[in-house]
Structure formats: C-alpha cells, structure tokens
Design a protein around this motif. Sequence first.
Motif, PDB file in Angstrom:
ATOM      1  N   VAL A   4     -34.621 -22.633 -12.520  1.00 11.17           N
ATOM      2  CA  VAL A   4     -35.536 -22.185 -11.482  1.00 11.17           C
ATOM      3  C   VAL A   4     -36.099 -23.404 -10.755  1.00 11.17           C
ATOM      4  CG1 VAL A   4     -36.159 -20.100 -12.756  1.00 11.17           C
ATOM      5  CG2 VAL A   4     -37.552 -22.161 -13.035  1.00 11.17           C
ATOM      6  N   LYS A   5     -36.700 -23.138  -9.602  1.00 10.60           N
ATOM      7  CA  LYS A   5     -37.304 -24.195  -8.802  1.00 10.60           C
ATOM      8  C   LYS A   5     -38.414 -24.886  -9.584  1.00 10.60           C
ATOM      9  CE  LYS A   5     -40.102 -24.700  -4.551  1.00 10.60           C
ATOM     10  NZ  LYS A   5     -39.540 -25.991  -4.149  1.00 10.60           N
ATOM     11  N   GLY A   6     -38.533 -26.196  -9.415  1.00  9.41           N
ATOM     12  CA  GLY A   6     -39.599 -26.953 -10.059  1.00  9.41           C
ATOM     13  C   GLY A   6     -40.948 -26.671  -9.428  1.00  9.41           C
ATOM     14  N   PRO A   7     -42.004 -27.279  -9.950  1.00 13.33           N
ATOM     15  CA  PRO A   7     -43.363 -26.945  -9.494  1.00 13.33           C
ATOM     16  C   PRO A   7     -43.710 -27.458  -8.098  1.00 13.33           C
ATOM     17  CG  PRO A   7     -43.430 -28.727 -11.089  1.00 13.33           C
ATOM     18  CD  PRO A   7     -42.012 -28.236 -11.060  1.00 13.33           C
ATOM     19  N   ASP A   8     -42.997 -28.463  -7.599  1.00 13.05           N
ATOM     20  CA  ASP A   8     -43.356 -29.060  -6.314  1.00 13.05           C
ATOM     21  C   ASP A   8     -43.214 -28.043  -5.183  1.00 13.05           C
ATOM     22  OD1 ASP A   8     -43.788 -31.416  -7.640  1.00 13.05           O
ATOM     23  OD2 ASP A   8     -41.877 -32.335  -7.063  1.00 13.05           O
ATOM     24  N   GLY A   9     -44.236 -27.980  -4.347  1.00 15.98           N
ATOM     25  CA  GLY A   9     -44.185 -27.129  -3.170  1.00 15.98           C
ATOM     26  C   GLY A   9     -44.561 -25.682  -3.397  1.00 15.98           C
ATOM     27  N   ILE A  10     -44.856 -25.286  -4.634  1.00 15.73           N
ATOM     28  CA  ILE A  10     -45.247 -23.912  -4.930  1.00 15.73           C
ATOM     29  C   ILE A  10     -46.770 -23.821  -4.887  1.00 15.73           C
ATOM     30  CG2 ILE A  10     -45.198 -22.056  -6.647  1.00 15.73           C
ATOM     31  CD1 ILE A  10     -42.637 -23.306  -7.752  1.00 15.73           C
ATOM     32  N   PRO A  11     -47.338 -22.902  -4.114  1.00 16.59           N
ATOM     33  CA  PRO A  11     -48.803 -22.792  -4.087  1.00 16.59           C
ATOM     34  C   PRO A  11     -49.343 -22.343  -5.442  1.00 16.59           C
ATOM     35  CG  PRO A  11     -47.796 -20.973  -2.885  1.00 16.59           C
ATOM     36  CD  PRO A  11     -46.689 -21.924  -3.221  1.00 16.59           C
ATOM     37  N   SER A  12     -50.494 -22.850  -5.795  1.00 16.81           N
ATOM     38  CA  SER A  12     -51.102 -22.473  -7.066  1.00 16.81           C
ATOM     39  C   SER A  12     -51.760 -21.107  -6.957  1.00 16.81           C
ATOM     40  CB  SER A  12     -52.133 -23.512  -7.496  1.00 16.81           C
ATOM     41  OG  SER A  12     -53.259 -23.464  -6.629  1.00 16.81           O
ATOM     42  N   GLN A  13     -52.022 -20.496  -8.110  1.00 18.79           N
ATOM     43  CA  GLN A  13     -52.749 -19.228  -8.108  1.00 18.79           C
ATOM     44  C   GLN A  13     -54.127 -19.395  -7.491  1.00 18.79           C
ATOM     45  OE1 GLN A  13     -52.370 -18.153 -12.332  1.00 18.79           O
ATOM     46  NE2 GLN A  13     -50.967 -16.501 -11.772  1.00 18.79           N
ATOM     47  N   LEU A  14     -54.743 -20.555  -7.677  1.00 21.86           N
ATOM     48  CA  LEU A  14     -56.052 -20.793  -7.082  1.00 21.86           C
ATOM     49  C   LEU A  14     -55.955 -20.840  -5.561  1.00 21.86           C
ATOM     50  CD1 LEU A  14     -59.046 -21.442  -7.224  1.00 21.86           C
ATOM     51  CD2 LEU A  14     -58.446 -23.840  -7.625  1.00 21.86           C
ATOM     52  N   GLU A  15     -54.929 -21.510  -5.026  1.00 22.38           N
ATOM     53  CA  GLU A  15     -54.747 -21.561  -3.579  1.00 22.38           C
ATOM     54  C   GLU A  15     -54.547 -20.161  -3.010  1.00 22.38           C
ATOM     55  OE1 GLU A  15     -52.678 -25.897  -2.806  1.00 22.38           O
ATOM     56  OE2 GLU A  15     -51.465 -24.322  -3.721  1.00 22.38           O
ATOM     57  N   LEU A  16     -53.761 -19.332  -3.708  1.00 20.75           N
ATOM     58  CA  LEU A  16     -53.538 -17.962  -3.243  1.00 20.75           C
ATOM     59  C   LEU A  16     -54.838 -17.156  -3.307  1.00 20.75           C
ATOM     60  CD1 LEU A  16     -50.100 -17.235  -4.965  1.00 20.75           C
ATOM     61  CD2 LEU A  16     -50.505 -17.740  -2.545  1.00 20.75           C
ATOM     62  N   ALA A  17     -55.608 -17.345  -4.390  1.00 20.87           N
ATOM     63  CA  ALA A  17     -56.880 -16.627  -4.507  1.00 20.87           C
ATOM     64  C   ALA A  17     -57.811 -16.986  -3.359  1.00 20.87           C
ATOM     65  CB  ALA A  17     -57.534 -16.930  -5.850  1.00 20.87           C
ATOM     66  N   ARG A  18     -57.819 -18.253  -2.980  1.00 24.65           N
ATOM     67  CA  ARG A  18     -58.697 -18.667  -1.894  1.00 24.65           C
ATOM     68  C   ARG A  18     -58.206 -18.134  -0.551  1.00 24.65           C
ATOM     69  NH1 ARG A  18     -59.978 -24.840  -4.164  1.00 24.65           N
ATOM     70  NH2 ARG A  18     -61.633 -24.168  -5.601  1.00 24.65           N
ATOM     71  N   MET A  19     -56.882 -17.966  -0.409  1.00 24.67           N
ATOM     72  CA  MET A  19     -56.352 -17.367   0.817  1.00 24.67           C
ATOM     73  C   MET A  19     -56.800 -15.914   0.957  1.00 24.67           C
ATOM     74  SD  MET A  19     -52.450 -18.848   0.828  1.00 24.67           S
ATOM     75  CE  MET A  19     -51.948 -17.581   1.985  1.00 24.67           C
ATOM     76  N   PHE A  20     -56.912 -15.216  -0.177  1.00 27.74           N
ATOM     77  CA  PHE A  20     -57.282 -13.793  -0.168  1.00 27.74           C
ATOM     78  C   PHE A  20     -58.723 -13.594  -0.640  1.00 27.74           C
ATOM     79  CE2 PHE A  20     -52.681 -13.714  -0.301  1.00 27.74           C
ATOM     80  CZ  PHE A  20     -52.362 -12.666   0.553  1.00 27.74           C
ATOM     81  N   ARG A  21     -59.532 -14.621  -0.466  1.00 30.47           N
ATOM     82  CA  ARG A  21     -60.904 -14.596  -0.978  1.00 30.47           C
ATOM     83  C   ARG A  21     -61.657 -13.314  -0.607  1.00 30.47           C
ATOM     84  NH1 ARG A  21     -65.165 -17.910  -2.514  1.00 30.47           N
ATOM     85  NH2 ARG A  21     -67.172 -17.219  -1.715  1.00 30.47           N
ATOM     86  N   ASP A  22     -61.556 -12.893   0.634  1.00 36.79           N
ATOM     87  CA  ASP A  22     -62.351 -11.759   1.103  1.00 36.79           C
ATOM     88  C   ASP A  22     -61.879 -10.423   0.526  1.00 36.79           C
ATOM     89  OD1 ASP A  22     -63.875 -13.482   2.587  1.00 36.79           O
ATOM     90  OD2 ASP A  22     -62.765 -13.168   4.450  1.00 36.79           O
ATOM     91  N   HIS A  23     -60.718 -10.401  -0.117  1.00 42.41           N
ATOM     92  CA  HIS A  23     -60.216  -9.170  -0.715  1.00 42.41           C
ATOM     93  C   HIS A  23     -60.824  -8.904  -2.091  1.00 42.41           C
ATOM     94  CE1 HIS A  23     -57.245  -9.846   2.422  1.00 42.41           C
ATOM     95  NE2 HIS A  23     -56.774  -8.623   2.227  1.00 42.41           N
ATOM     96  N   PHE A  24     -61.401  -9.926  -2.715  1.00 39.72           N
ATOM     97  CA  PHE A  24     -61.961  -9.755  -4.054  1.00 39.72           C
ATOM     98  C   PHE A  24     -63.349  -9.136  -3.961  1.00 39.72           C
ATOM     99  CE2 PHE A  24     -58.994 -13.316  -4.814  1.00 39.72           C
ATOM    100  CZ  PHE A  24     -58.269 -12.783  -5.871  1.00 39.72           C
ATOM    101  N   PRO A  25     -63.720  -8.323  -4.967  1.00 35.94           N
ATOM    102  CA  PRO A  25     -65.099  -7.805  -4.990  1.00 35.94           C
ATOM    103  C   PRO A  25     -66.096  -8.959  -4.990  1.00 35.94           C
ATOM    104  CG  PRO A  25     -63.728  -6.693  -6.627  1.00 35.94           C
ATOM    105  CD  PRO A  25     -62.917  -7.832  -6.094  1.00 35.94           C
TER     106      PRO A  25
END
Length: 292
Positions: free
Chosen positions: A125-146
């Motif tokens: 599988v692809k290595g870790p470089d260039g893959i957004p972290s779960q934290l980065e994704l959470a911050r992208m969707f910040r307003d969707h969380f309660p």
Amino acid sequence: MSDVLQDLIKLLRPVFIGENRFRGETQDLGFRALFGGQVMGQSLAAALLTLPEGDWAPHSLHVYFMLAGTVGDHLEFDVDVLRTGRSFATRQVKVTQNGRAILTMICSFQHPEKGFEHQAPMPDVKGPDGIPSQLELARMFRDHFPERVRDIYTADKPIEMRVLDPVNIFAPQKKDPVKFVWMKADAPMGDDYNEHCTMLAYASDFNLVATSLHPHAVSYGQKDLQMASLDHSIWFHRPFRMDEWLLYAIDSPNAGGGRGFCRGQIFNQQGELVVSVAQEGLIRKLDLSAKK
C-alpha cells in the motif's frame, strides 16, 4: 516532546497506592464513554510495575471490557501476580471505578530469546507521505461535529493517524471491511521499550471495530448506532518504536449477533510484522423512535 504526547505518557503511568495496587486518571476523548484503549494501556503499565528486575517485555495480553467507564472518576488497578518463572511471567489485572469492575486483563511477559521465524508479508500500500491525517480531516469538517465535542475532536493529538481511503463518517458508503492506517507518536519518545508497548496498546483500540461497519454504510457518528469494545487481544512479535511510522492493516471477516469481529496486523516500514491484534465489538442499531 510535544505537550499532548507528554500528557498521554503521564496518563498511561498509574501511580502506586499499595502492594500491587495502582491508581490512574481518565481523559475525555469526546466518546460516549471512557476510551477502552486508555484503560488497556494503563493496565499493561500497572502489570509491568509488578515484575522483578530484568529485561521483561510483554508478549501477549487478553482483555474483557465488562462495563463502560466514565470520564472524570479515577481508576484503581489491582494486579494479581499469578506466576513469575525463568522465561515467562503472568499477571492478571482487575480495573475498578467507583467500586465496579470495568475491565479484566491477563497478560504475559517474556525474556527476549532467539527462535524460528516466519511472518505474513506486509500489504503493498501507499506509504504515509502525502496522506492527510485524521486530525486534518476532522478540522476540515469541524462544523459538522456537535458543539459539545468539536474542540476535543479537533485538538492536537499525541498520535498521528493517516488513513488510506478514509470513510466519510457523515455520509458513509458501502465498502469492503478493510482499512489501512499509518500511525506514529507525534514527537520522539524515549528508549523505554515497555513505554512504546503501552502506547501501542492504547492506539490499537482506534479504528478496529469501525472497520466492521464498512459493508453496512453506517458510521460511529450516527446517533442510532451503539458501539463498544467487548474484548481485545494483542500479541507482540518483534521490537518496534511508536515514534516511527507503523502500518495498521485491519480487516473484519465477520459481523453477526450485534457484534463485529476485527483483526489487525501492525508492520514497521521495513516490512516486519511487529504486532497482531484481534477484537470483537458491539455494533448495535438502536430504534430511537421507541424511546419517544
């Protein structure tokens, strides 16, 4: 070392309160109950504190989660010294909170030794470089969380996790019950190998049972889904470091009876299989209309 990583290392070190008895604190990760991986890591750390001097290291642990823990109340760890031999040592840990048993663990330790070796190959599988972290994704969707958990979910994390082809938890679609996660501590750790083991025990409880939801197009973010770890096993095969990238290869071969069964293999970047994991978790669909 980052502040959040230092805080987690401290959290995973229970303090001595009596012979083979220890106390630990809790942390709110925004879940409906206390995170099971935290209690598991603390339990392993408590058992390690009862070992005699020597180069002991964990080789396996087996956990049952009996009751959901609460955030804000301390935990007590009672360690039963079952056996201490020349090569292996066995401990049993019972965790209580407010007088109720919430977890039990059997764990075994071994002095390092040479022996026959073989292993499963690392997935290509692809290595870790260039893959957004779960934290980065959470911050992208910040307003969707309660609002109650928004700041918790988007705060700095002590362990960085990067998921290949992540599920959109707000609009999940059916996919195979397979997941690949790159993970590592967000800053260098010390050379205490057992500290790396307790950190991995903590991290291994993330991402597992959620993989069993993939074929059903549901996610843990839905209000009508009840999820909880029921049992969890870890086998430590080879030395590793939590501050170097590890690939967590997860699959779920079965779901039924309100339970999802998941397996995990953890590889270092050299392709060595360092840890194996298995877990069954509760995945129960709730009828919210019945509560009205």
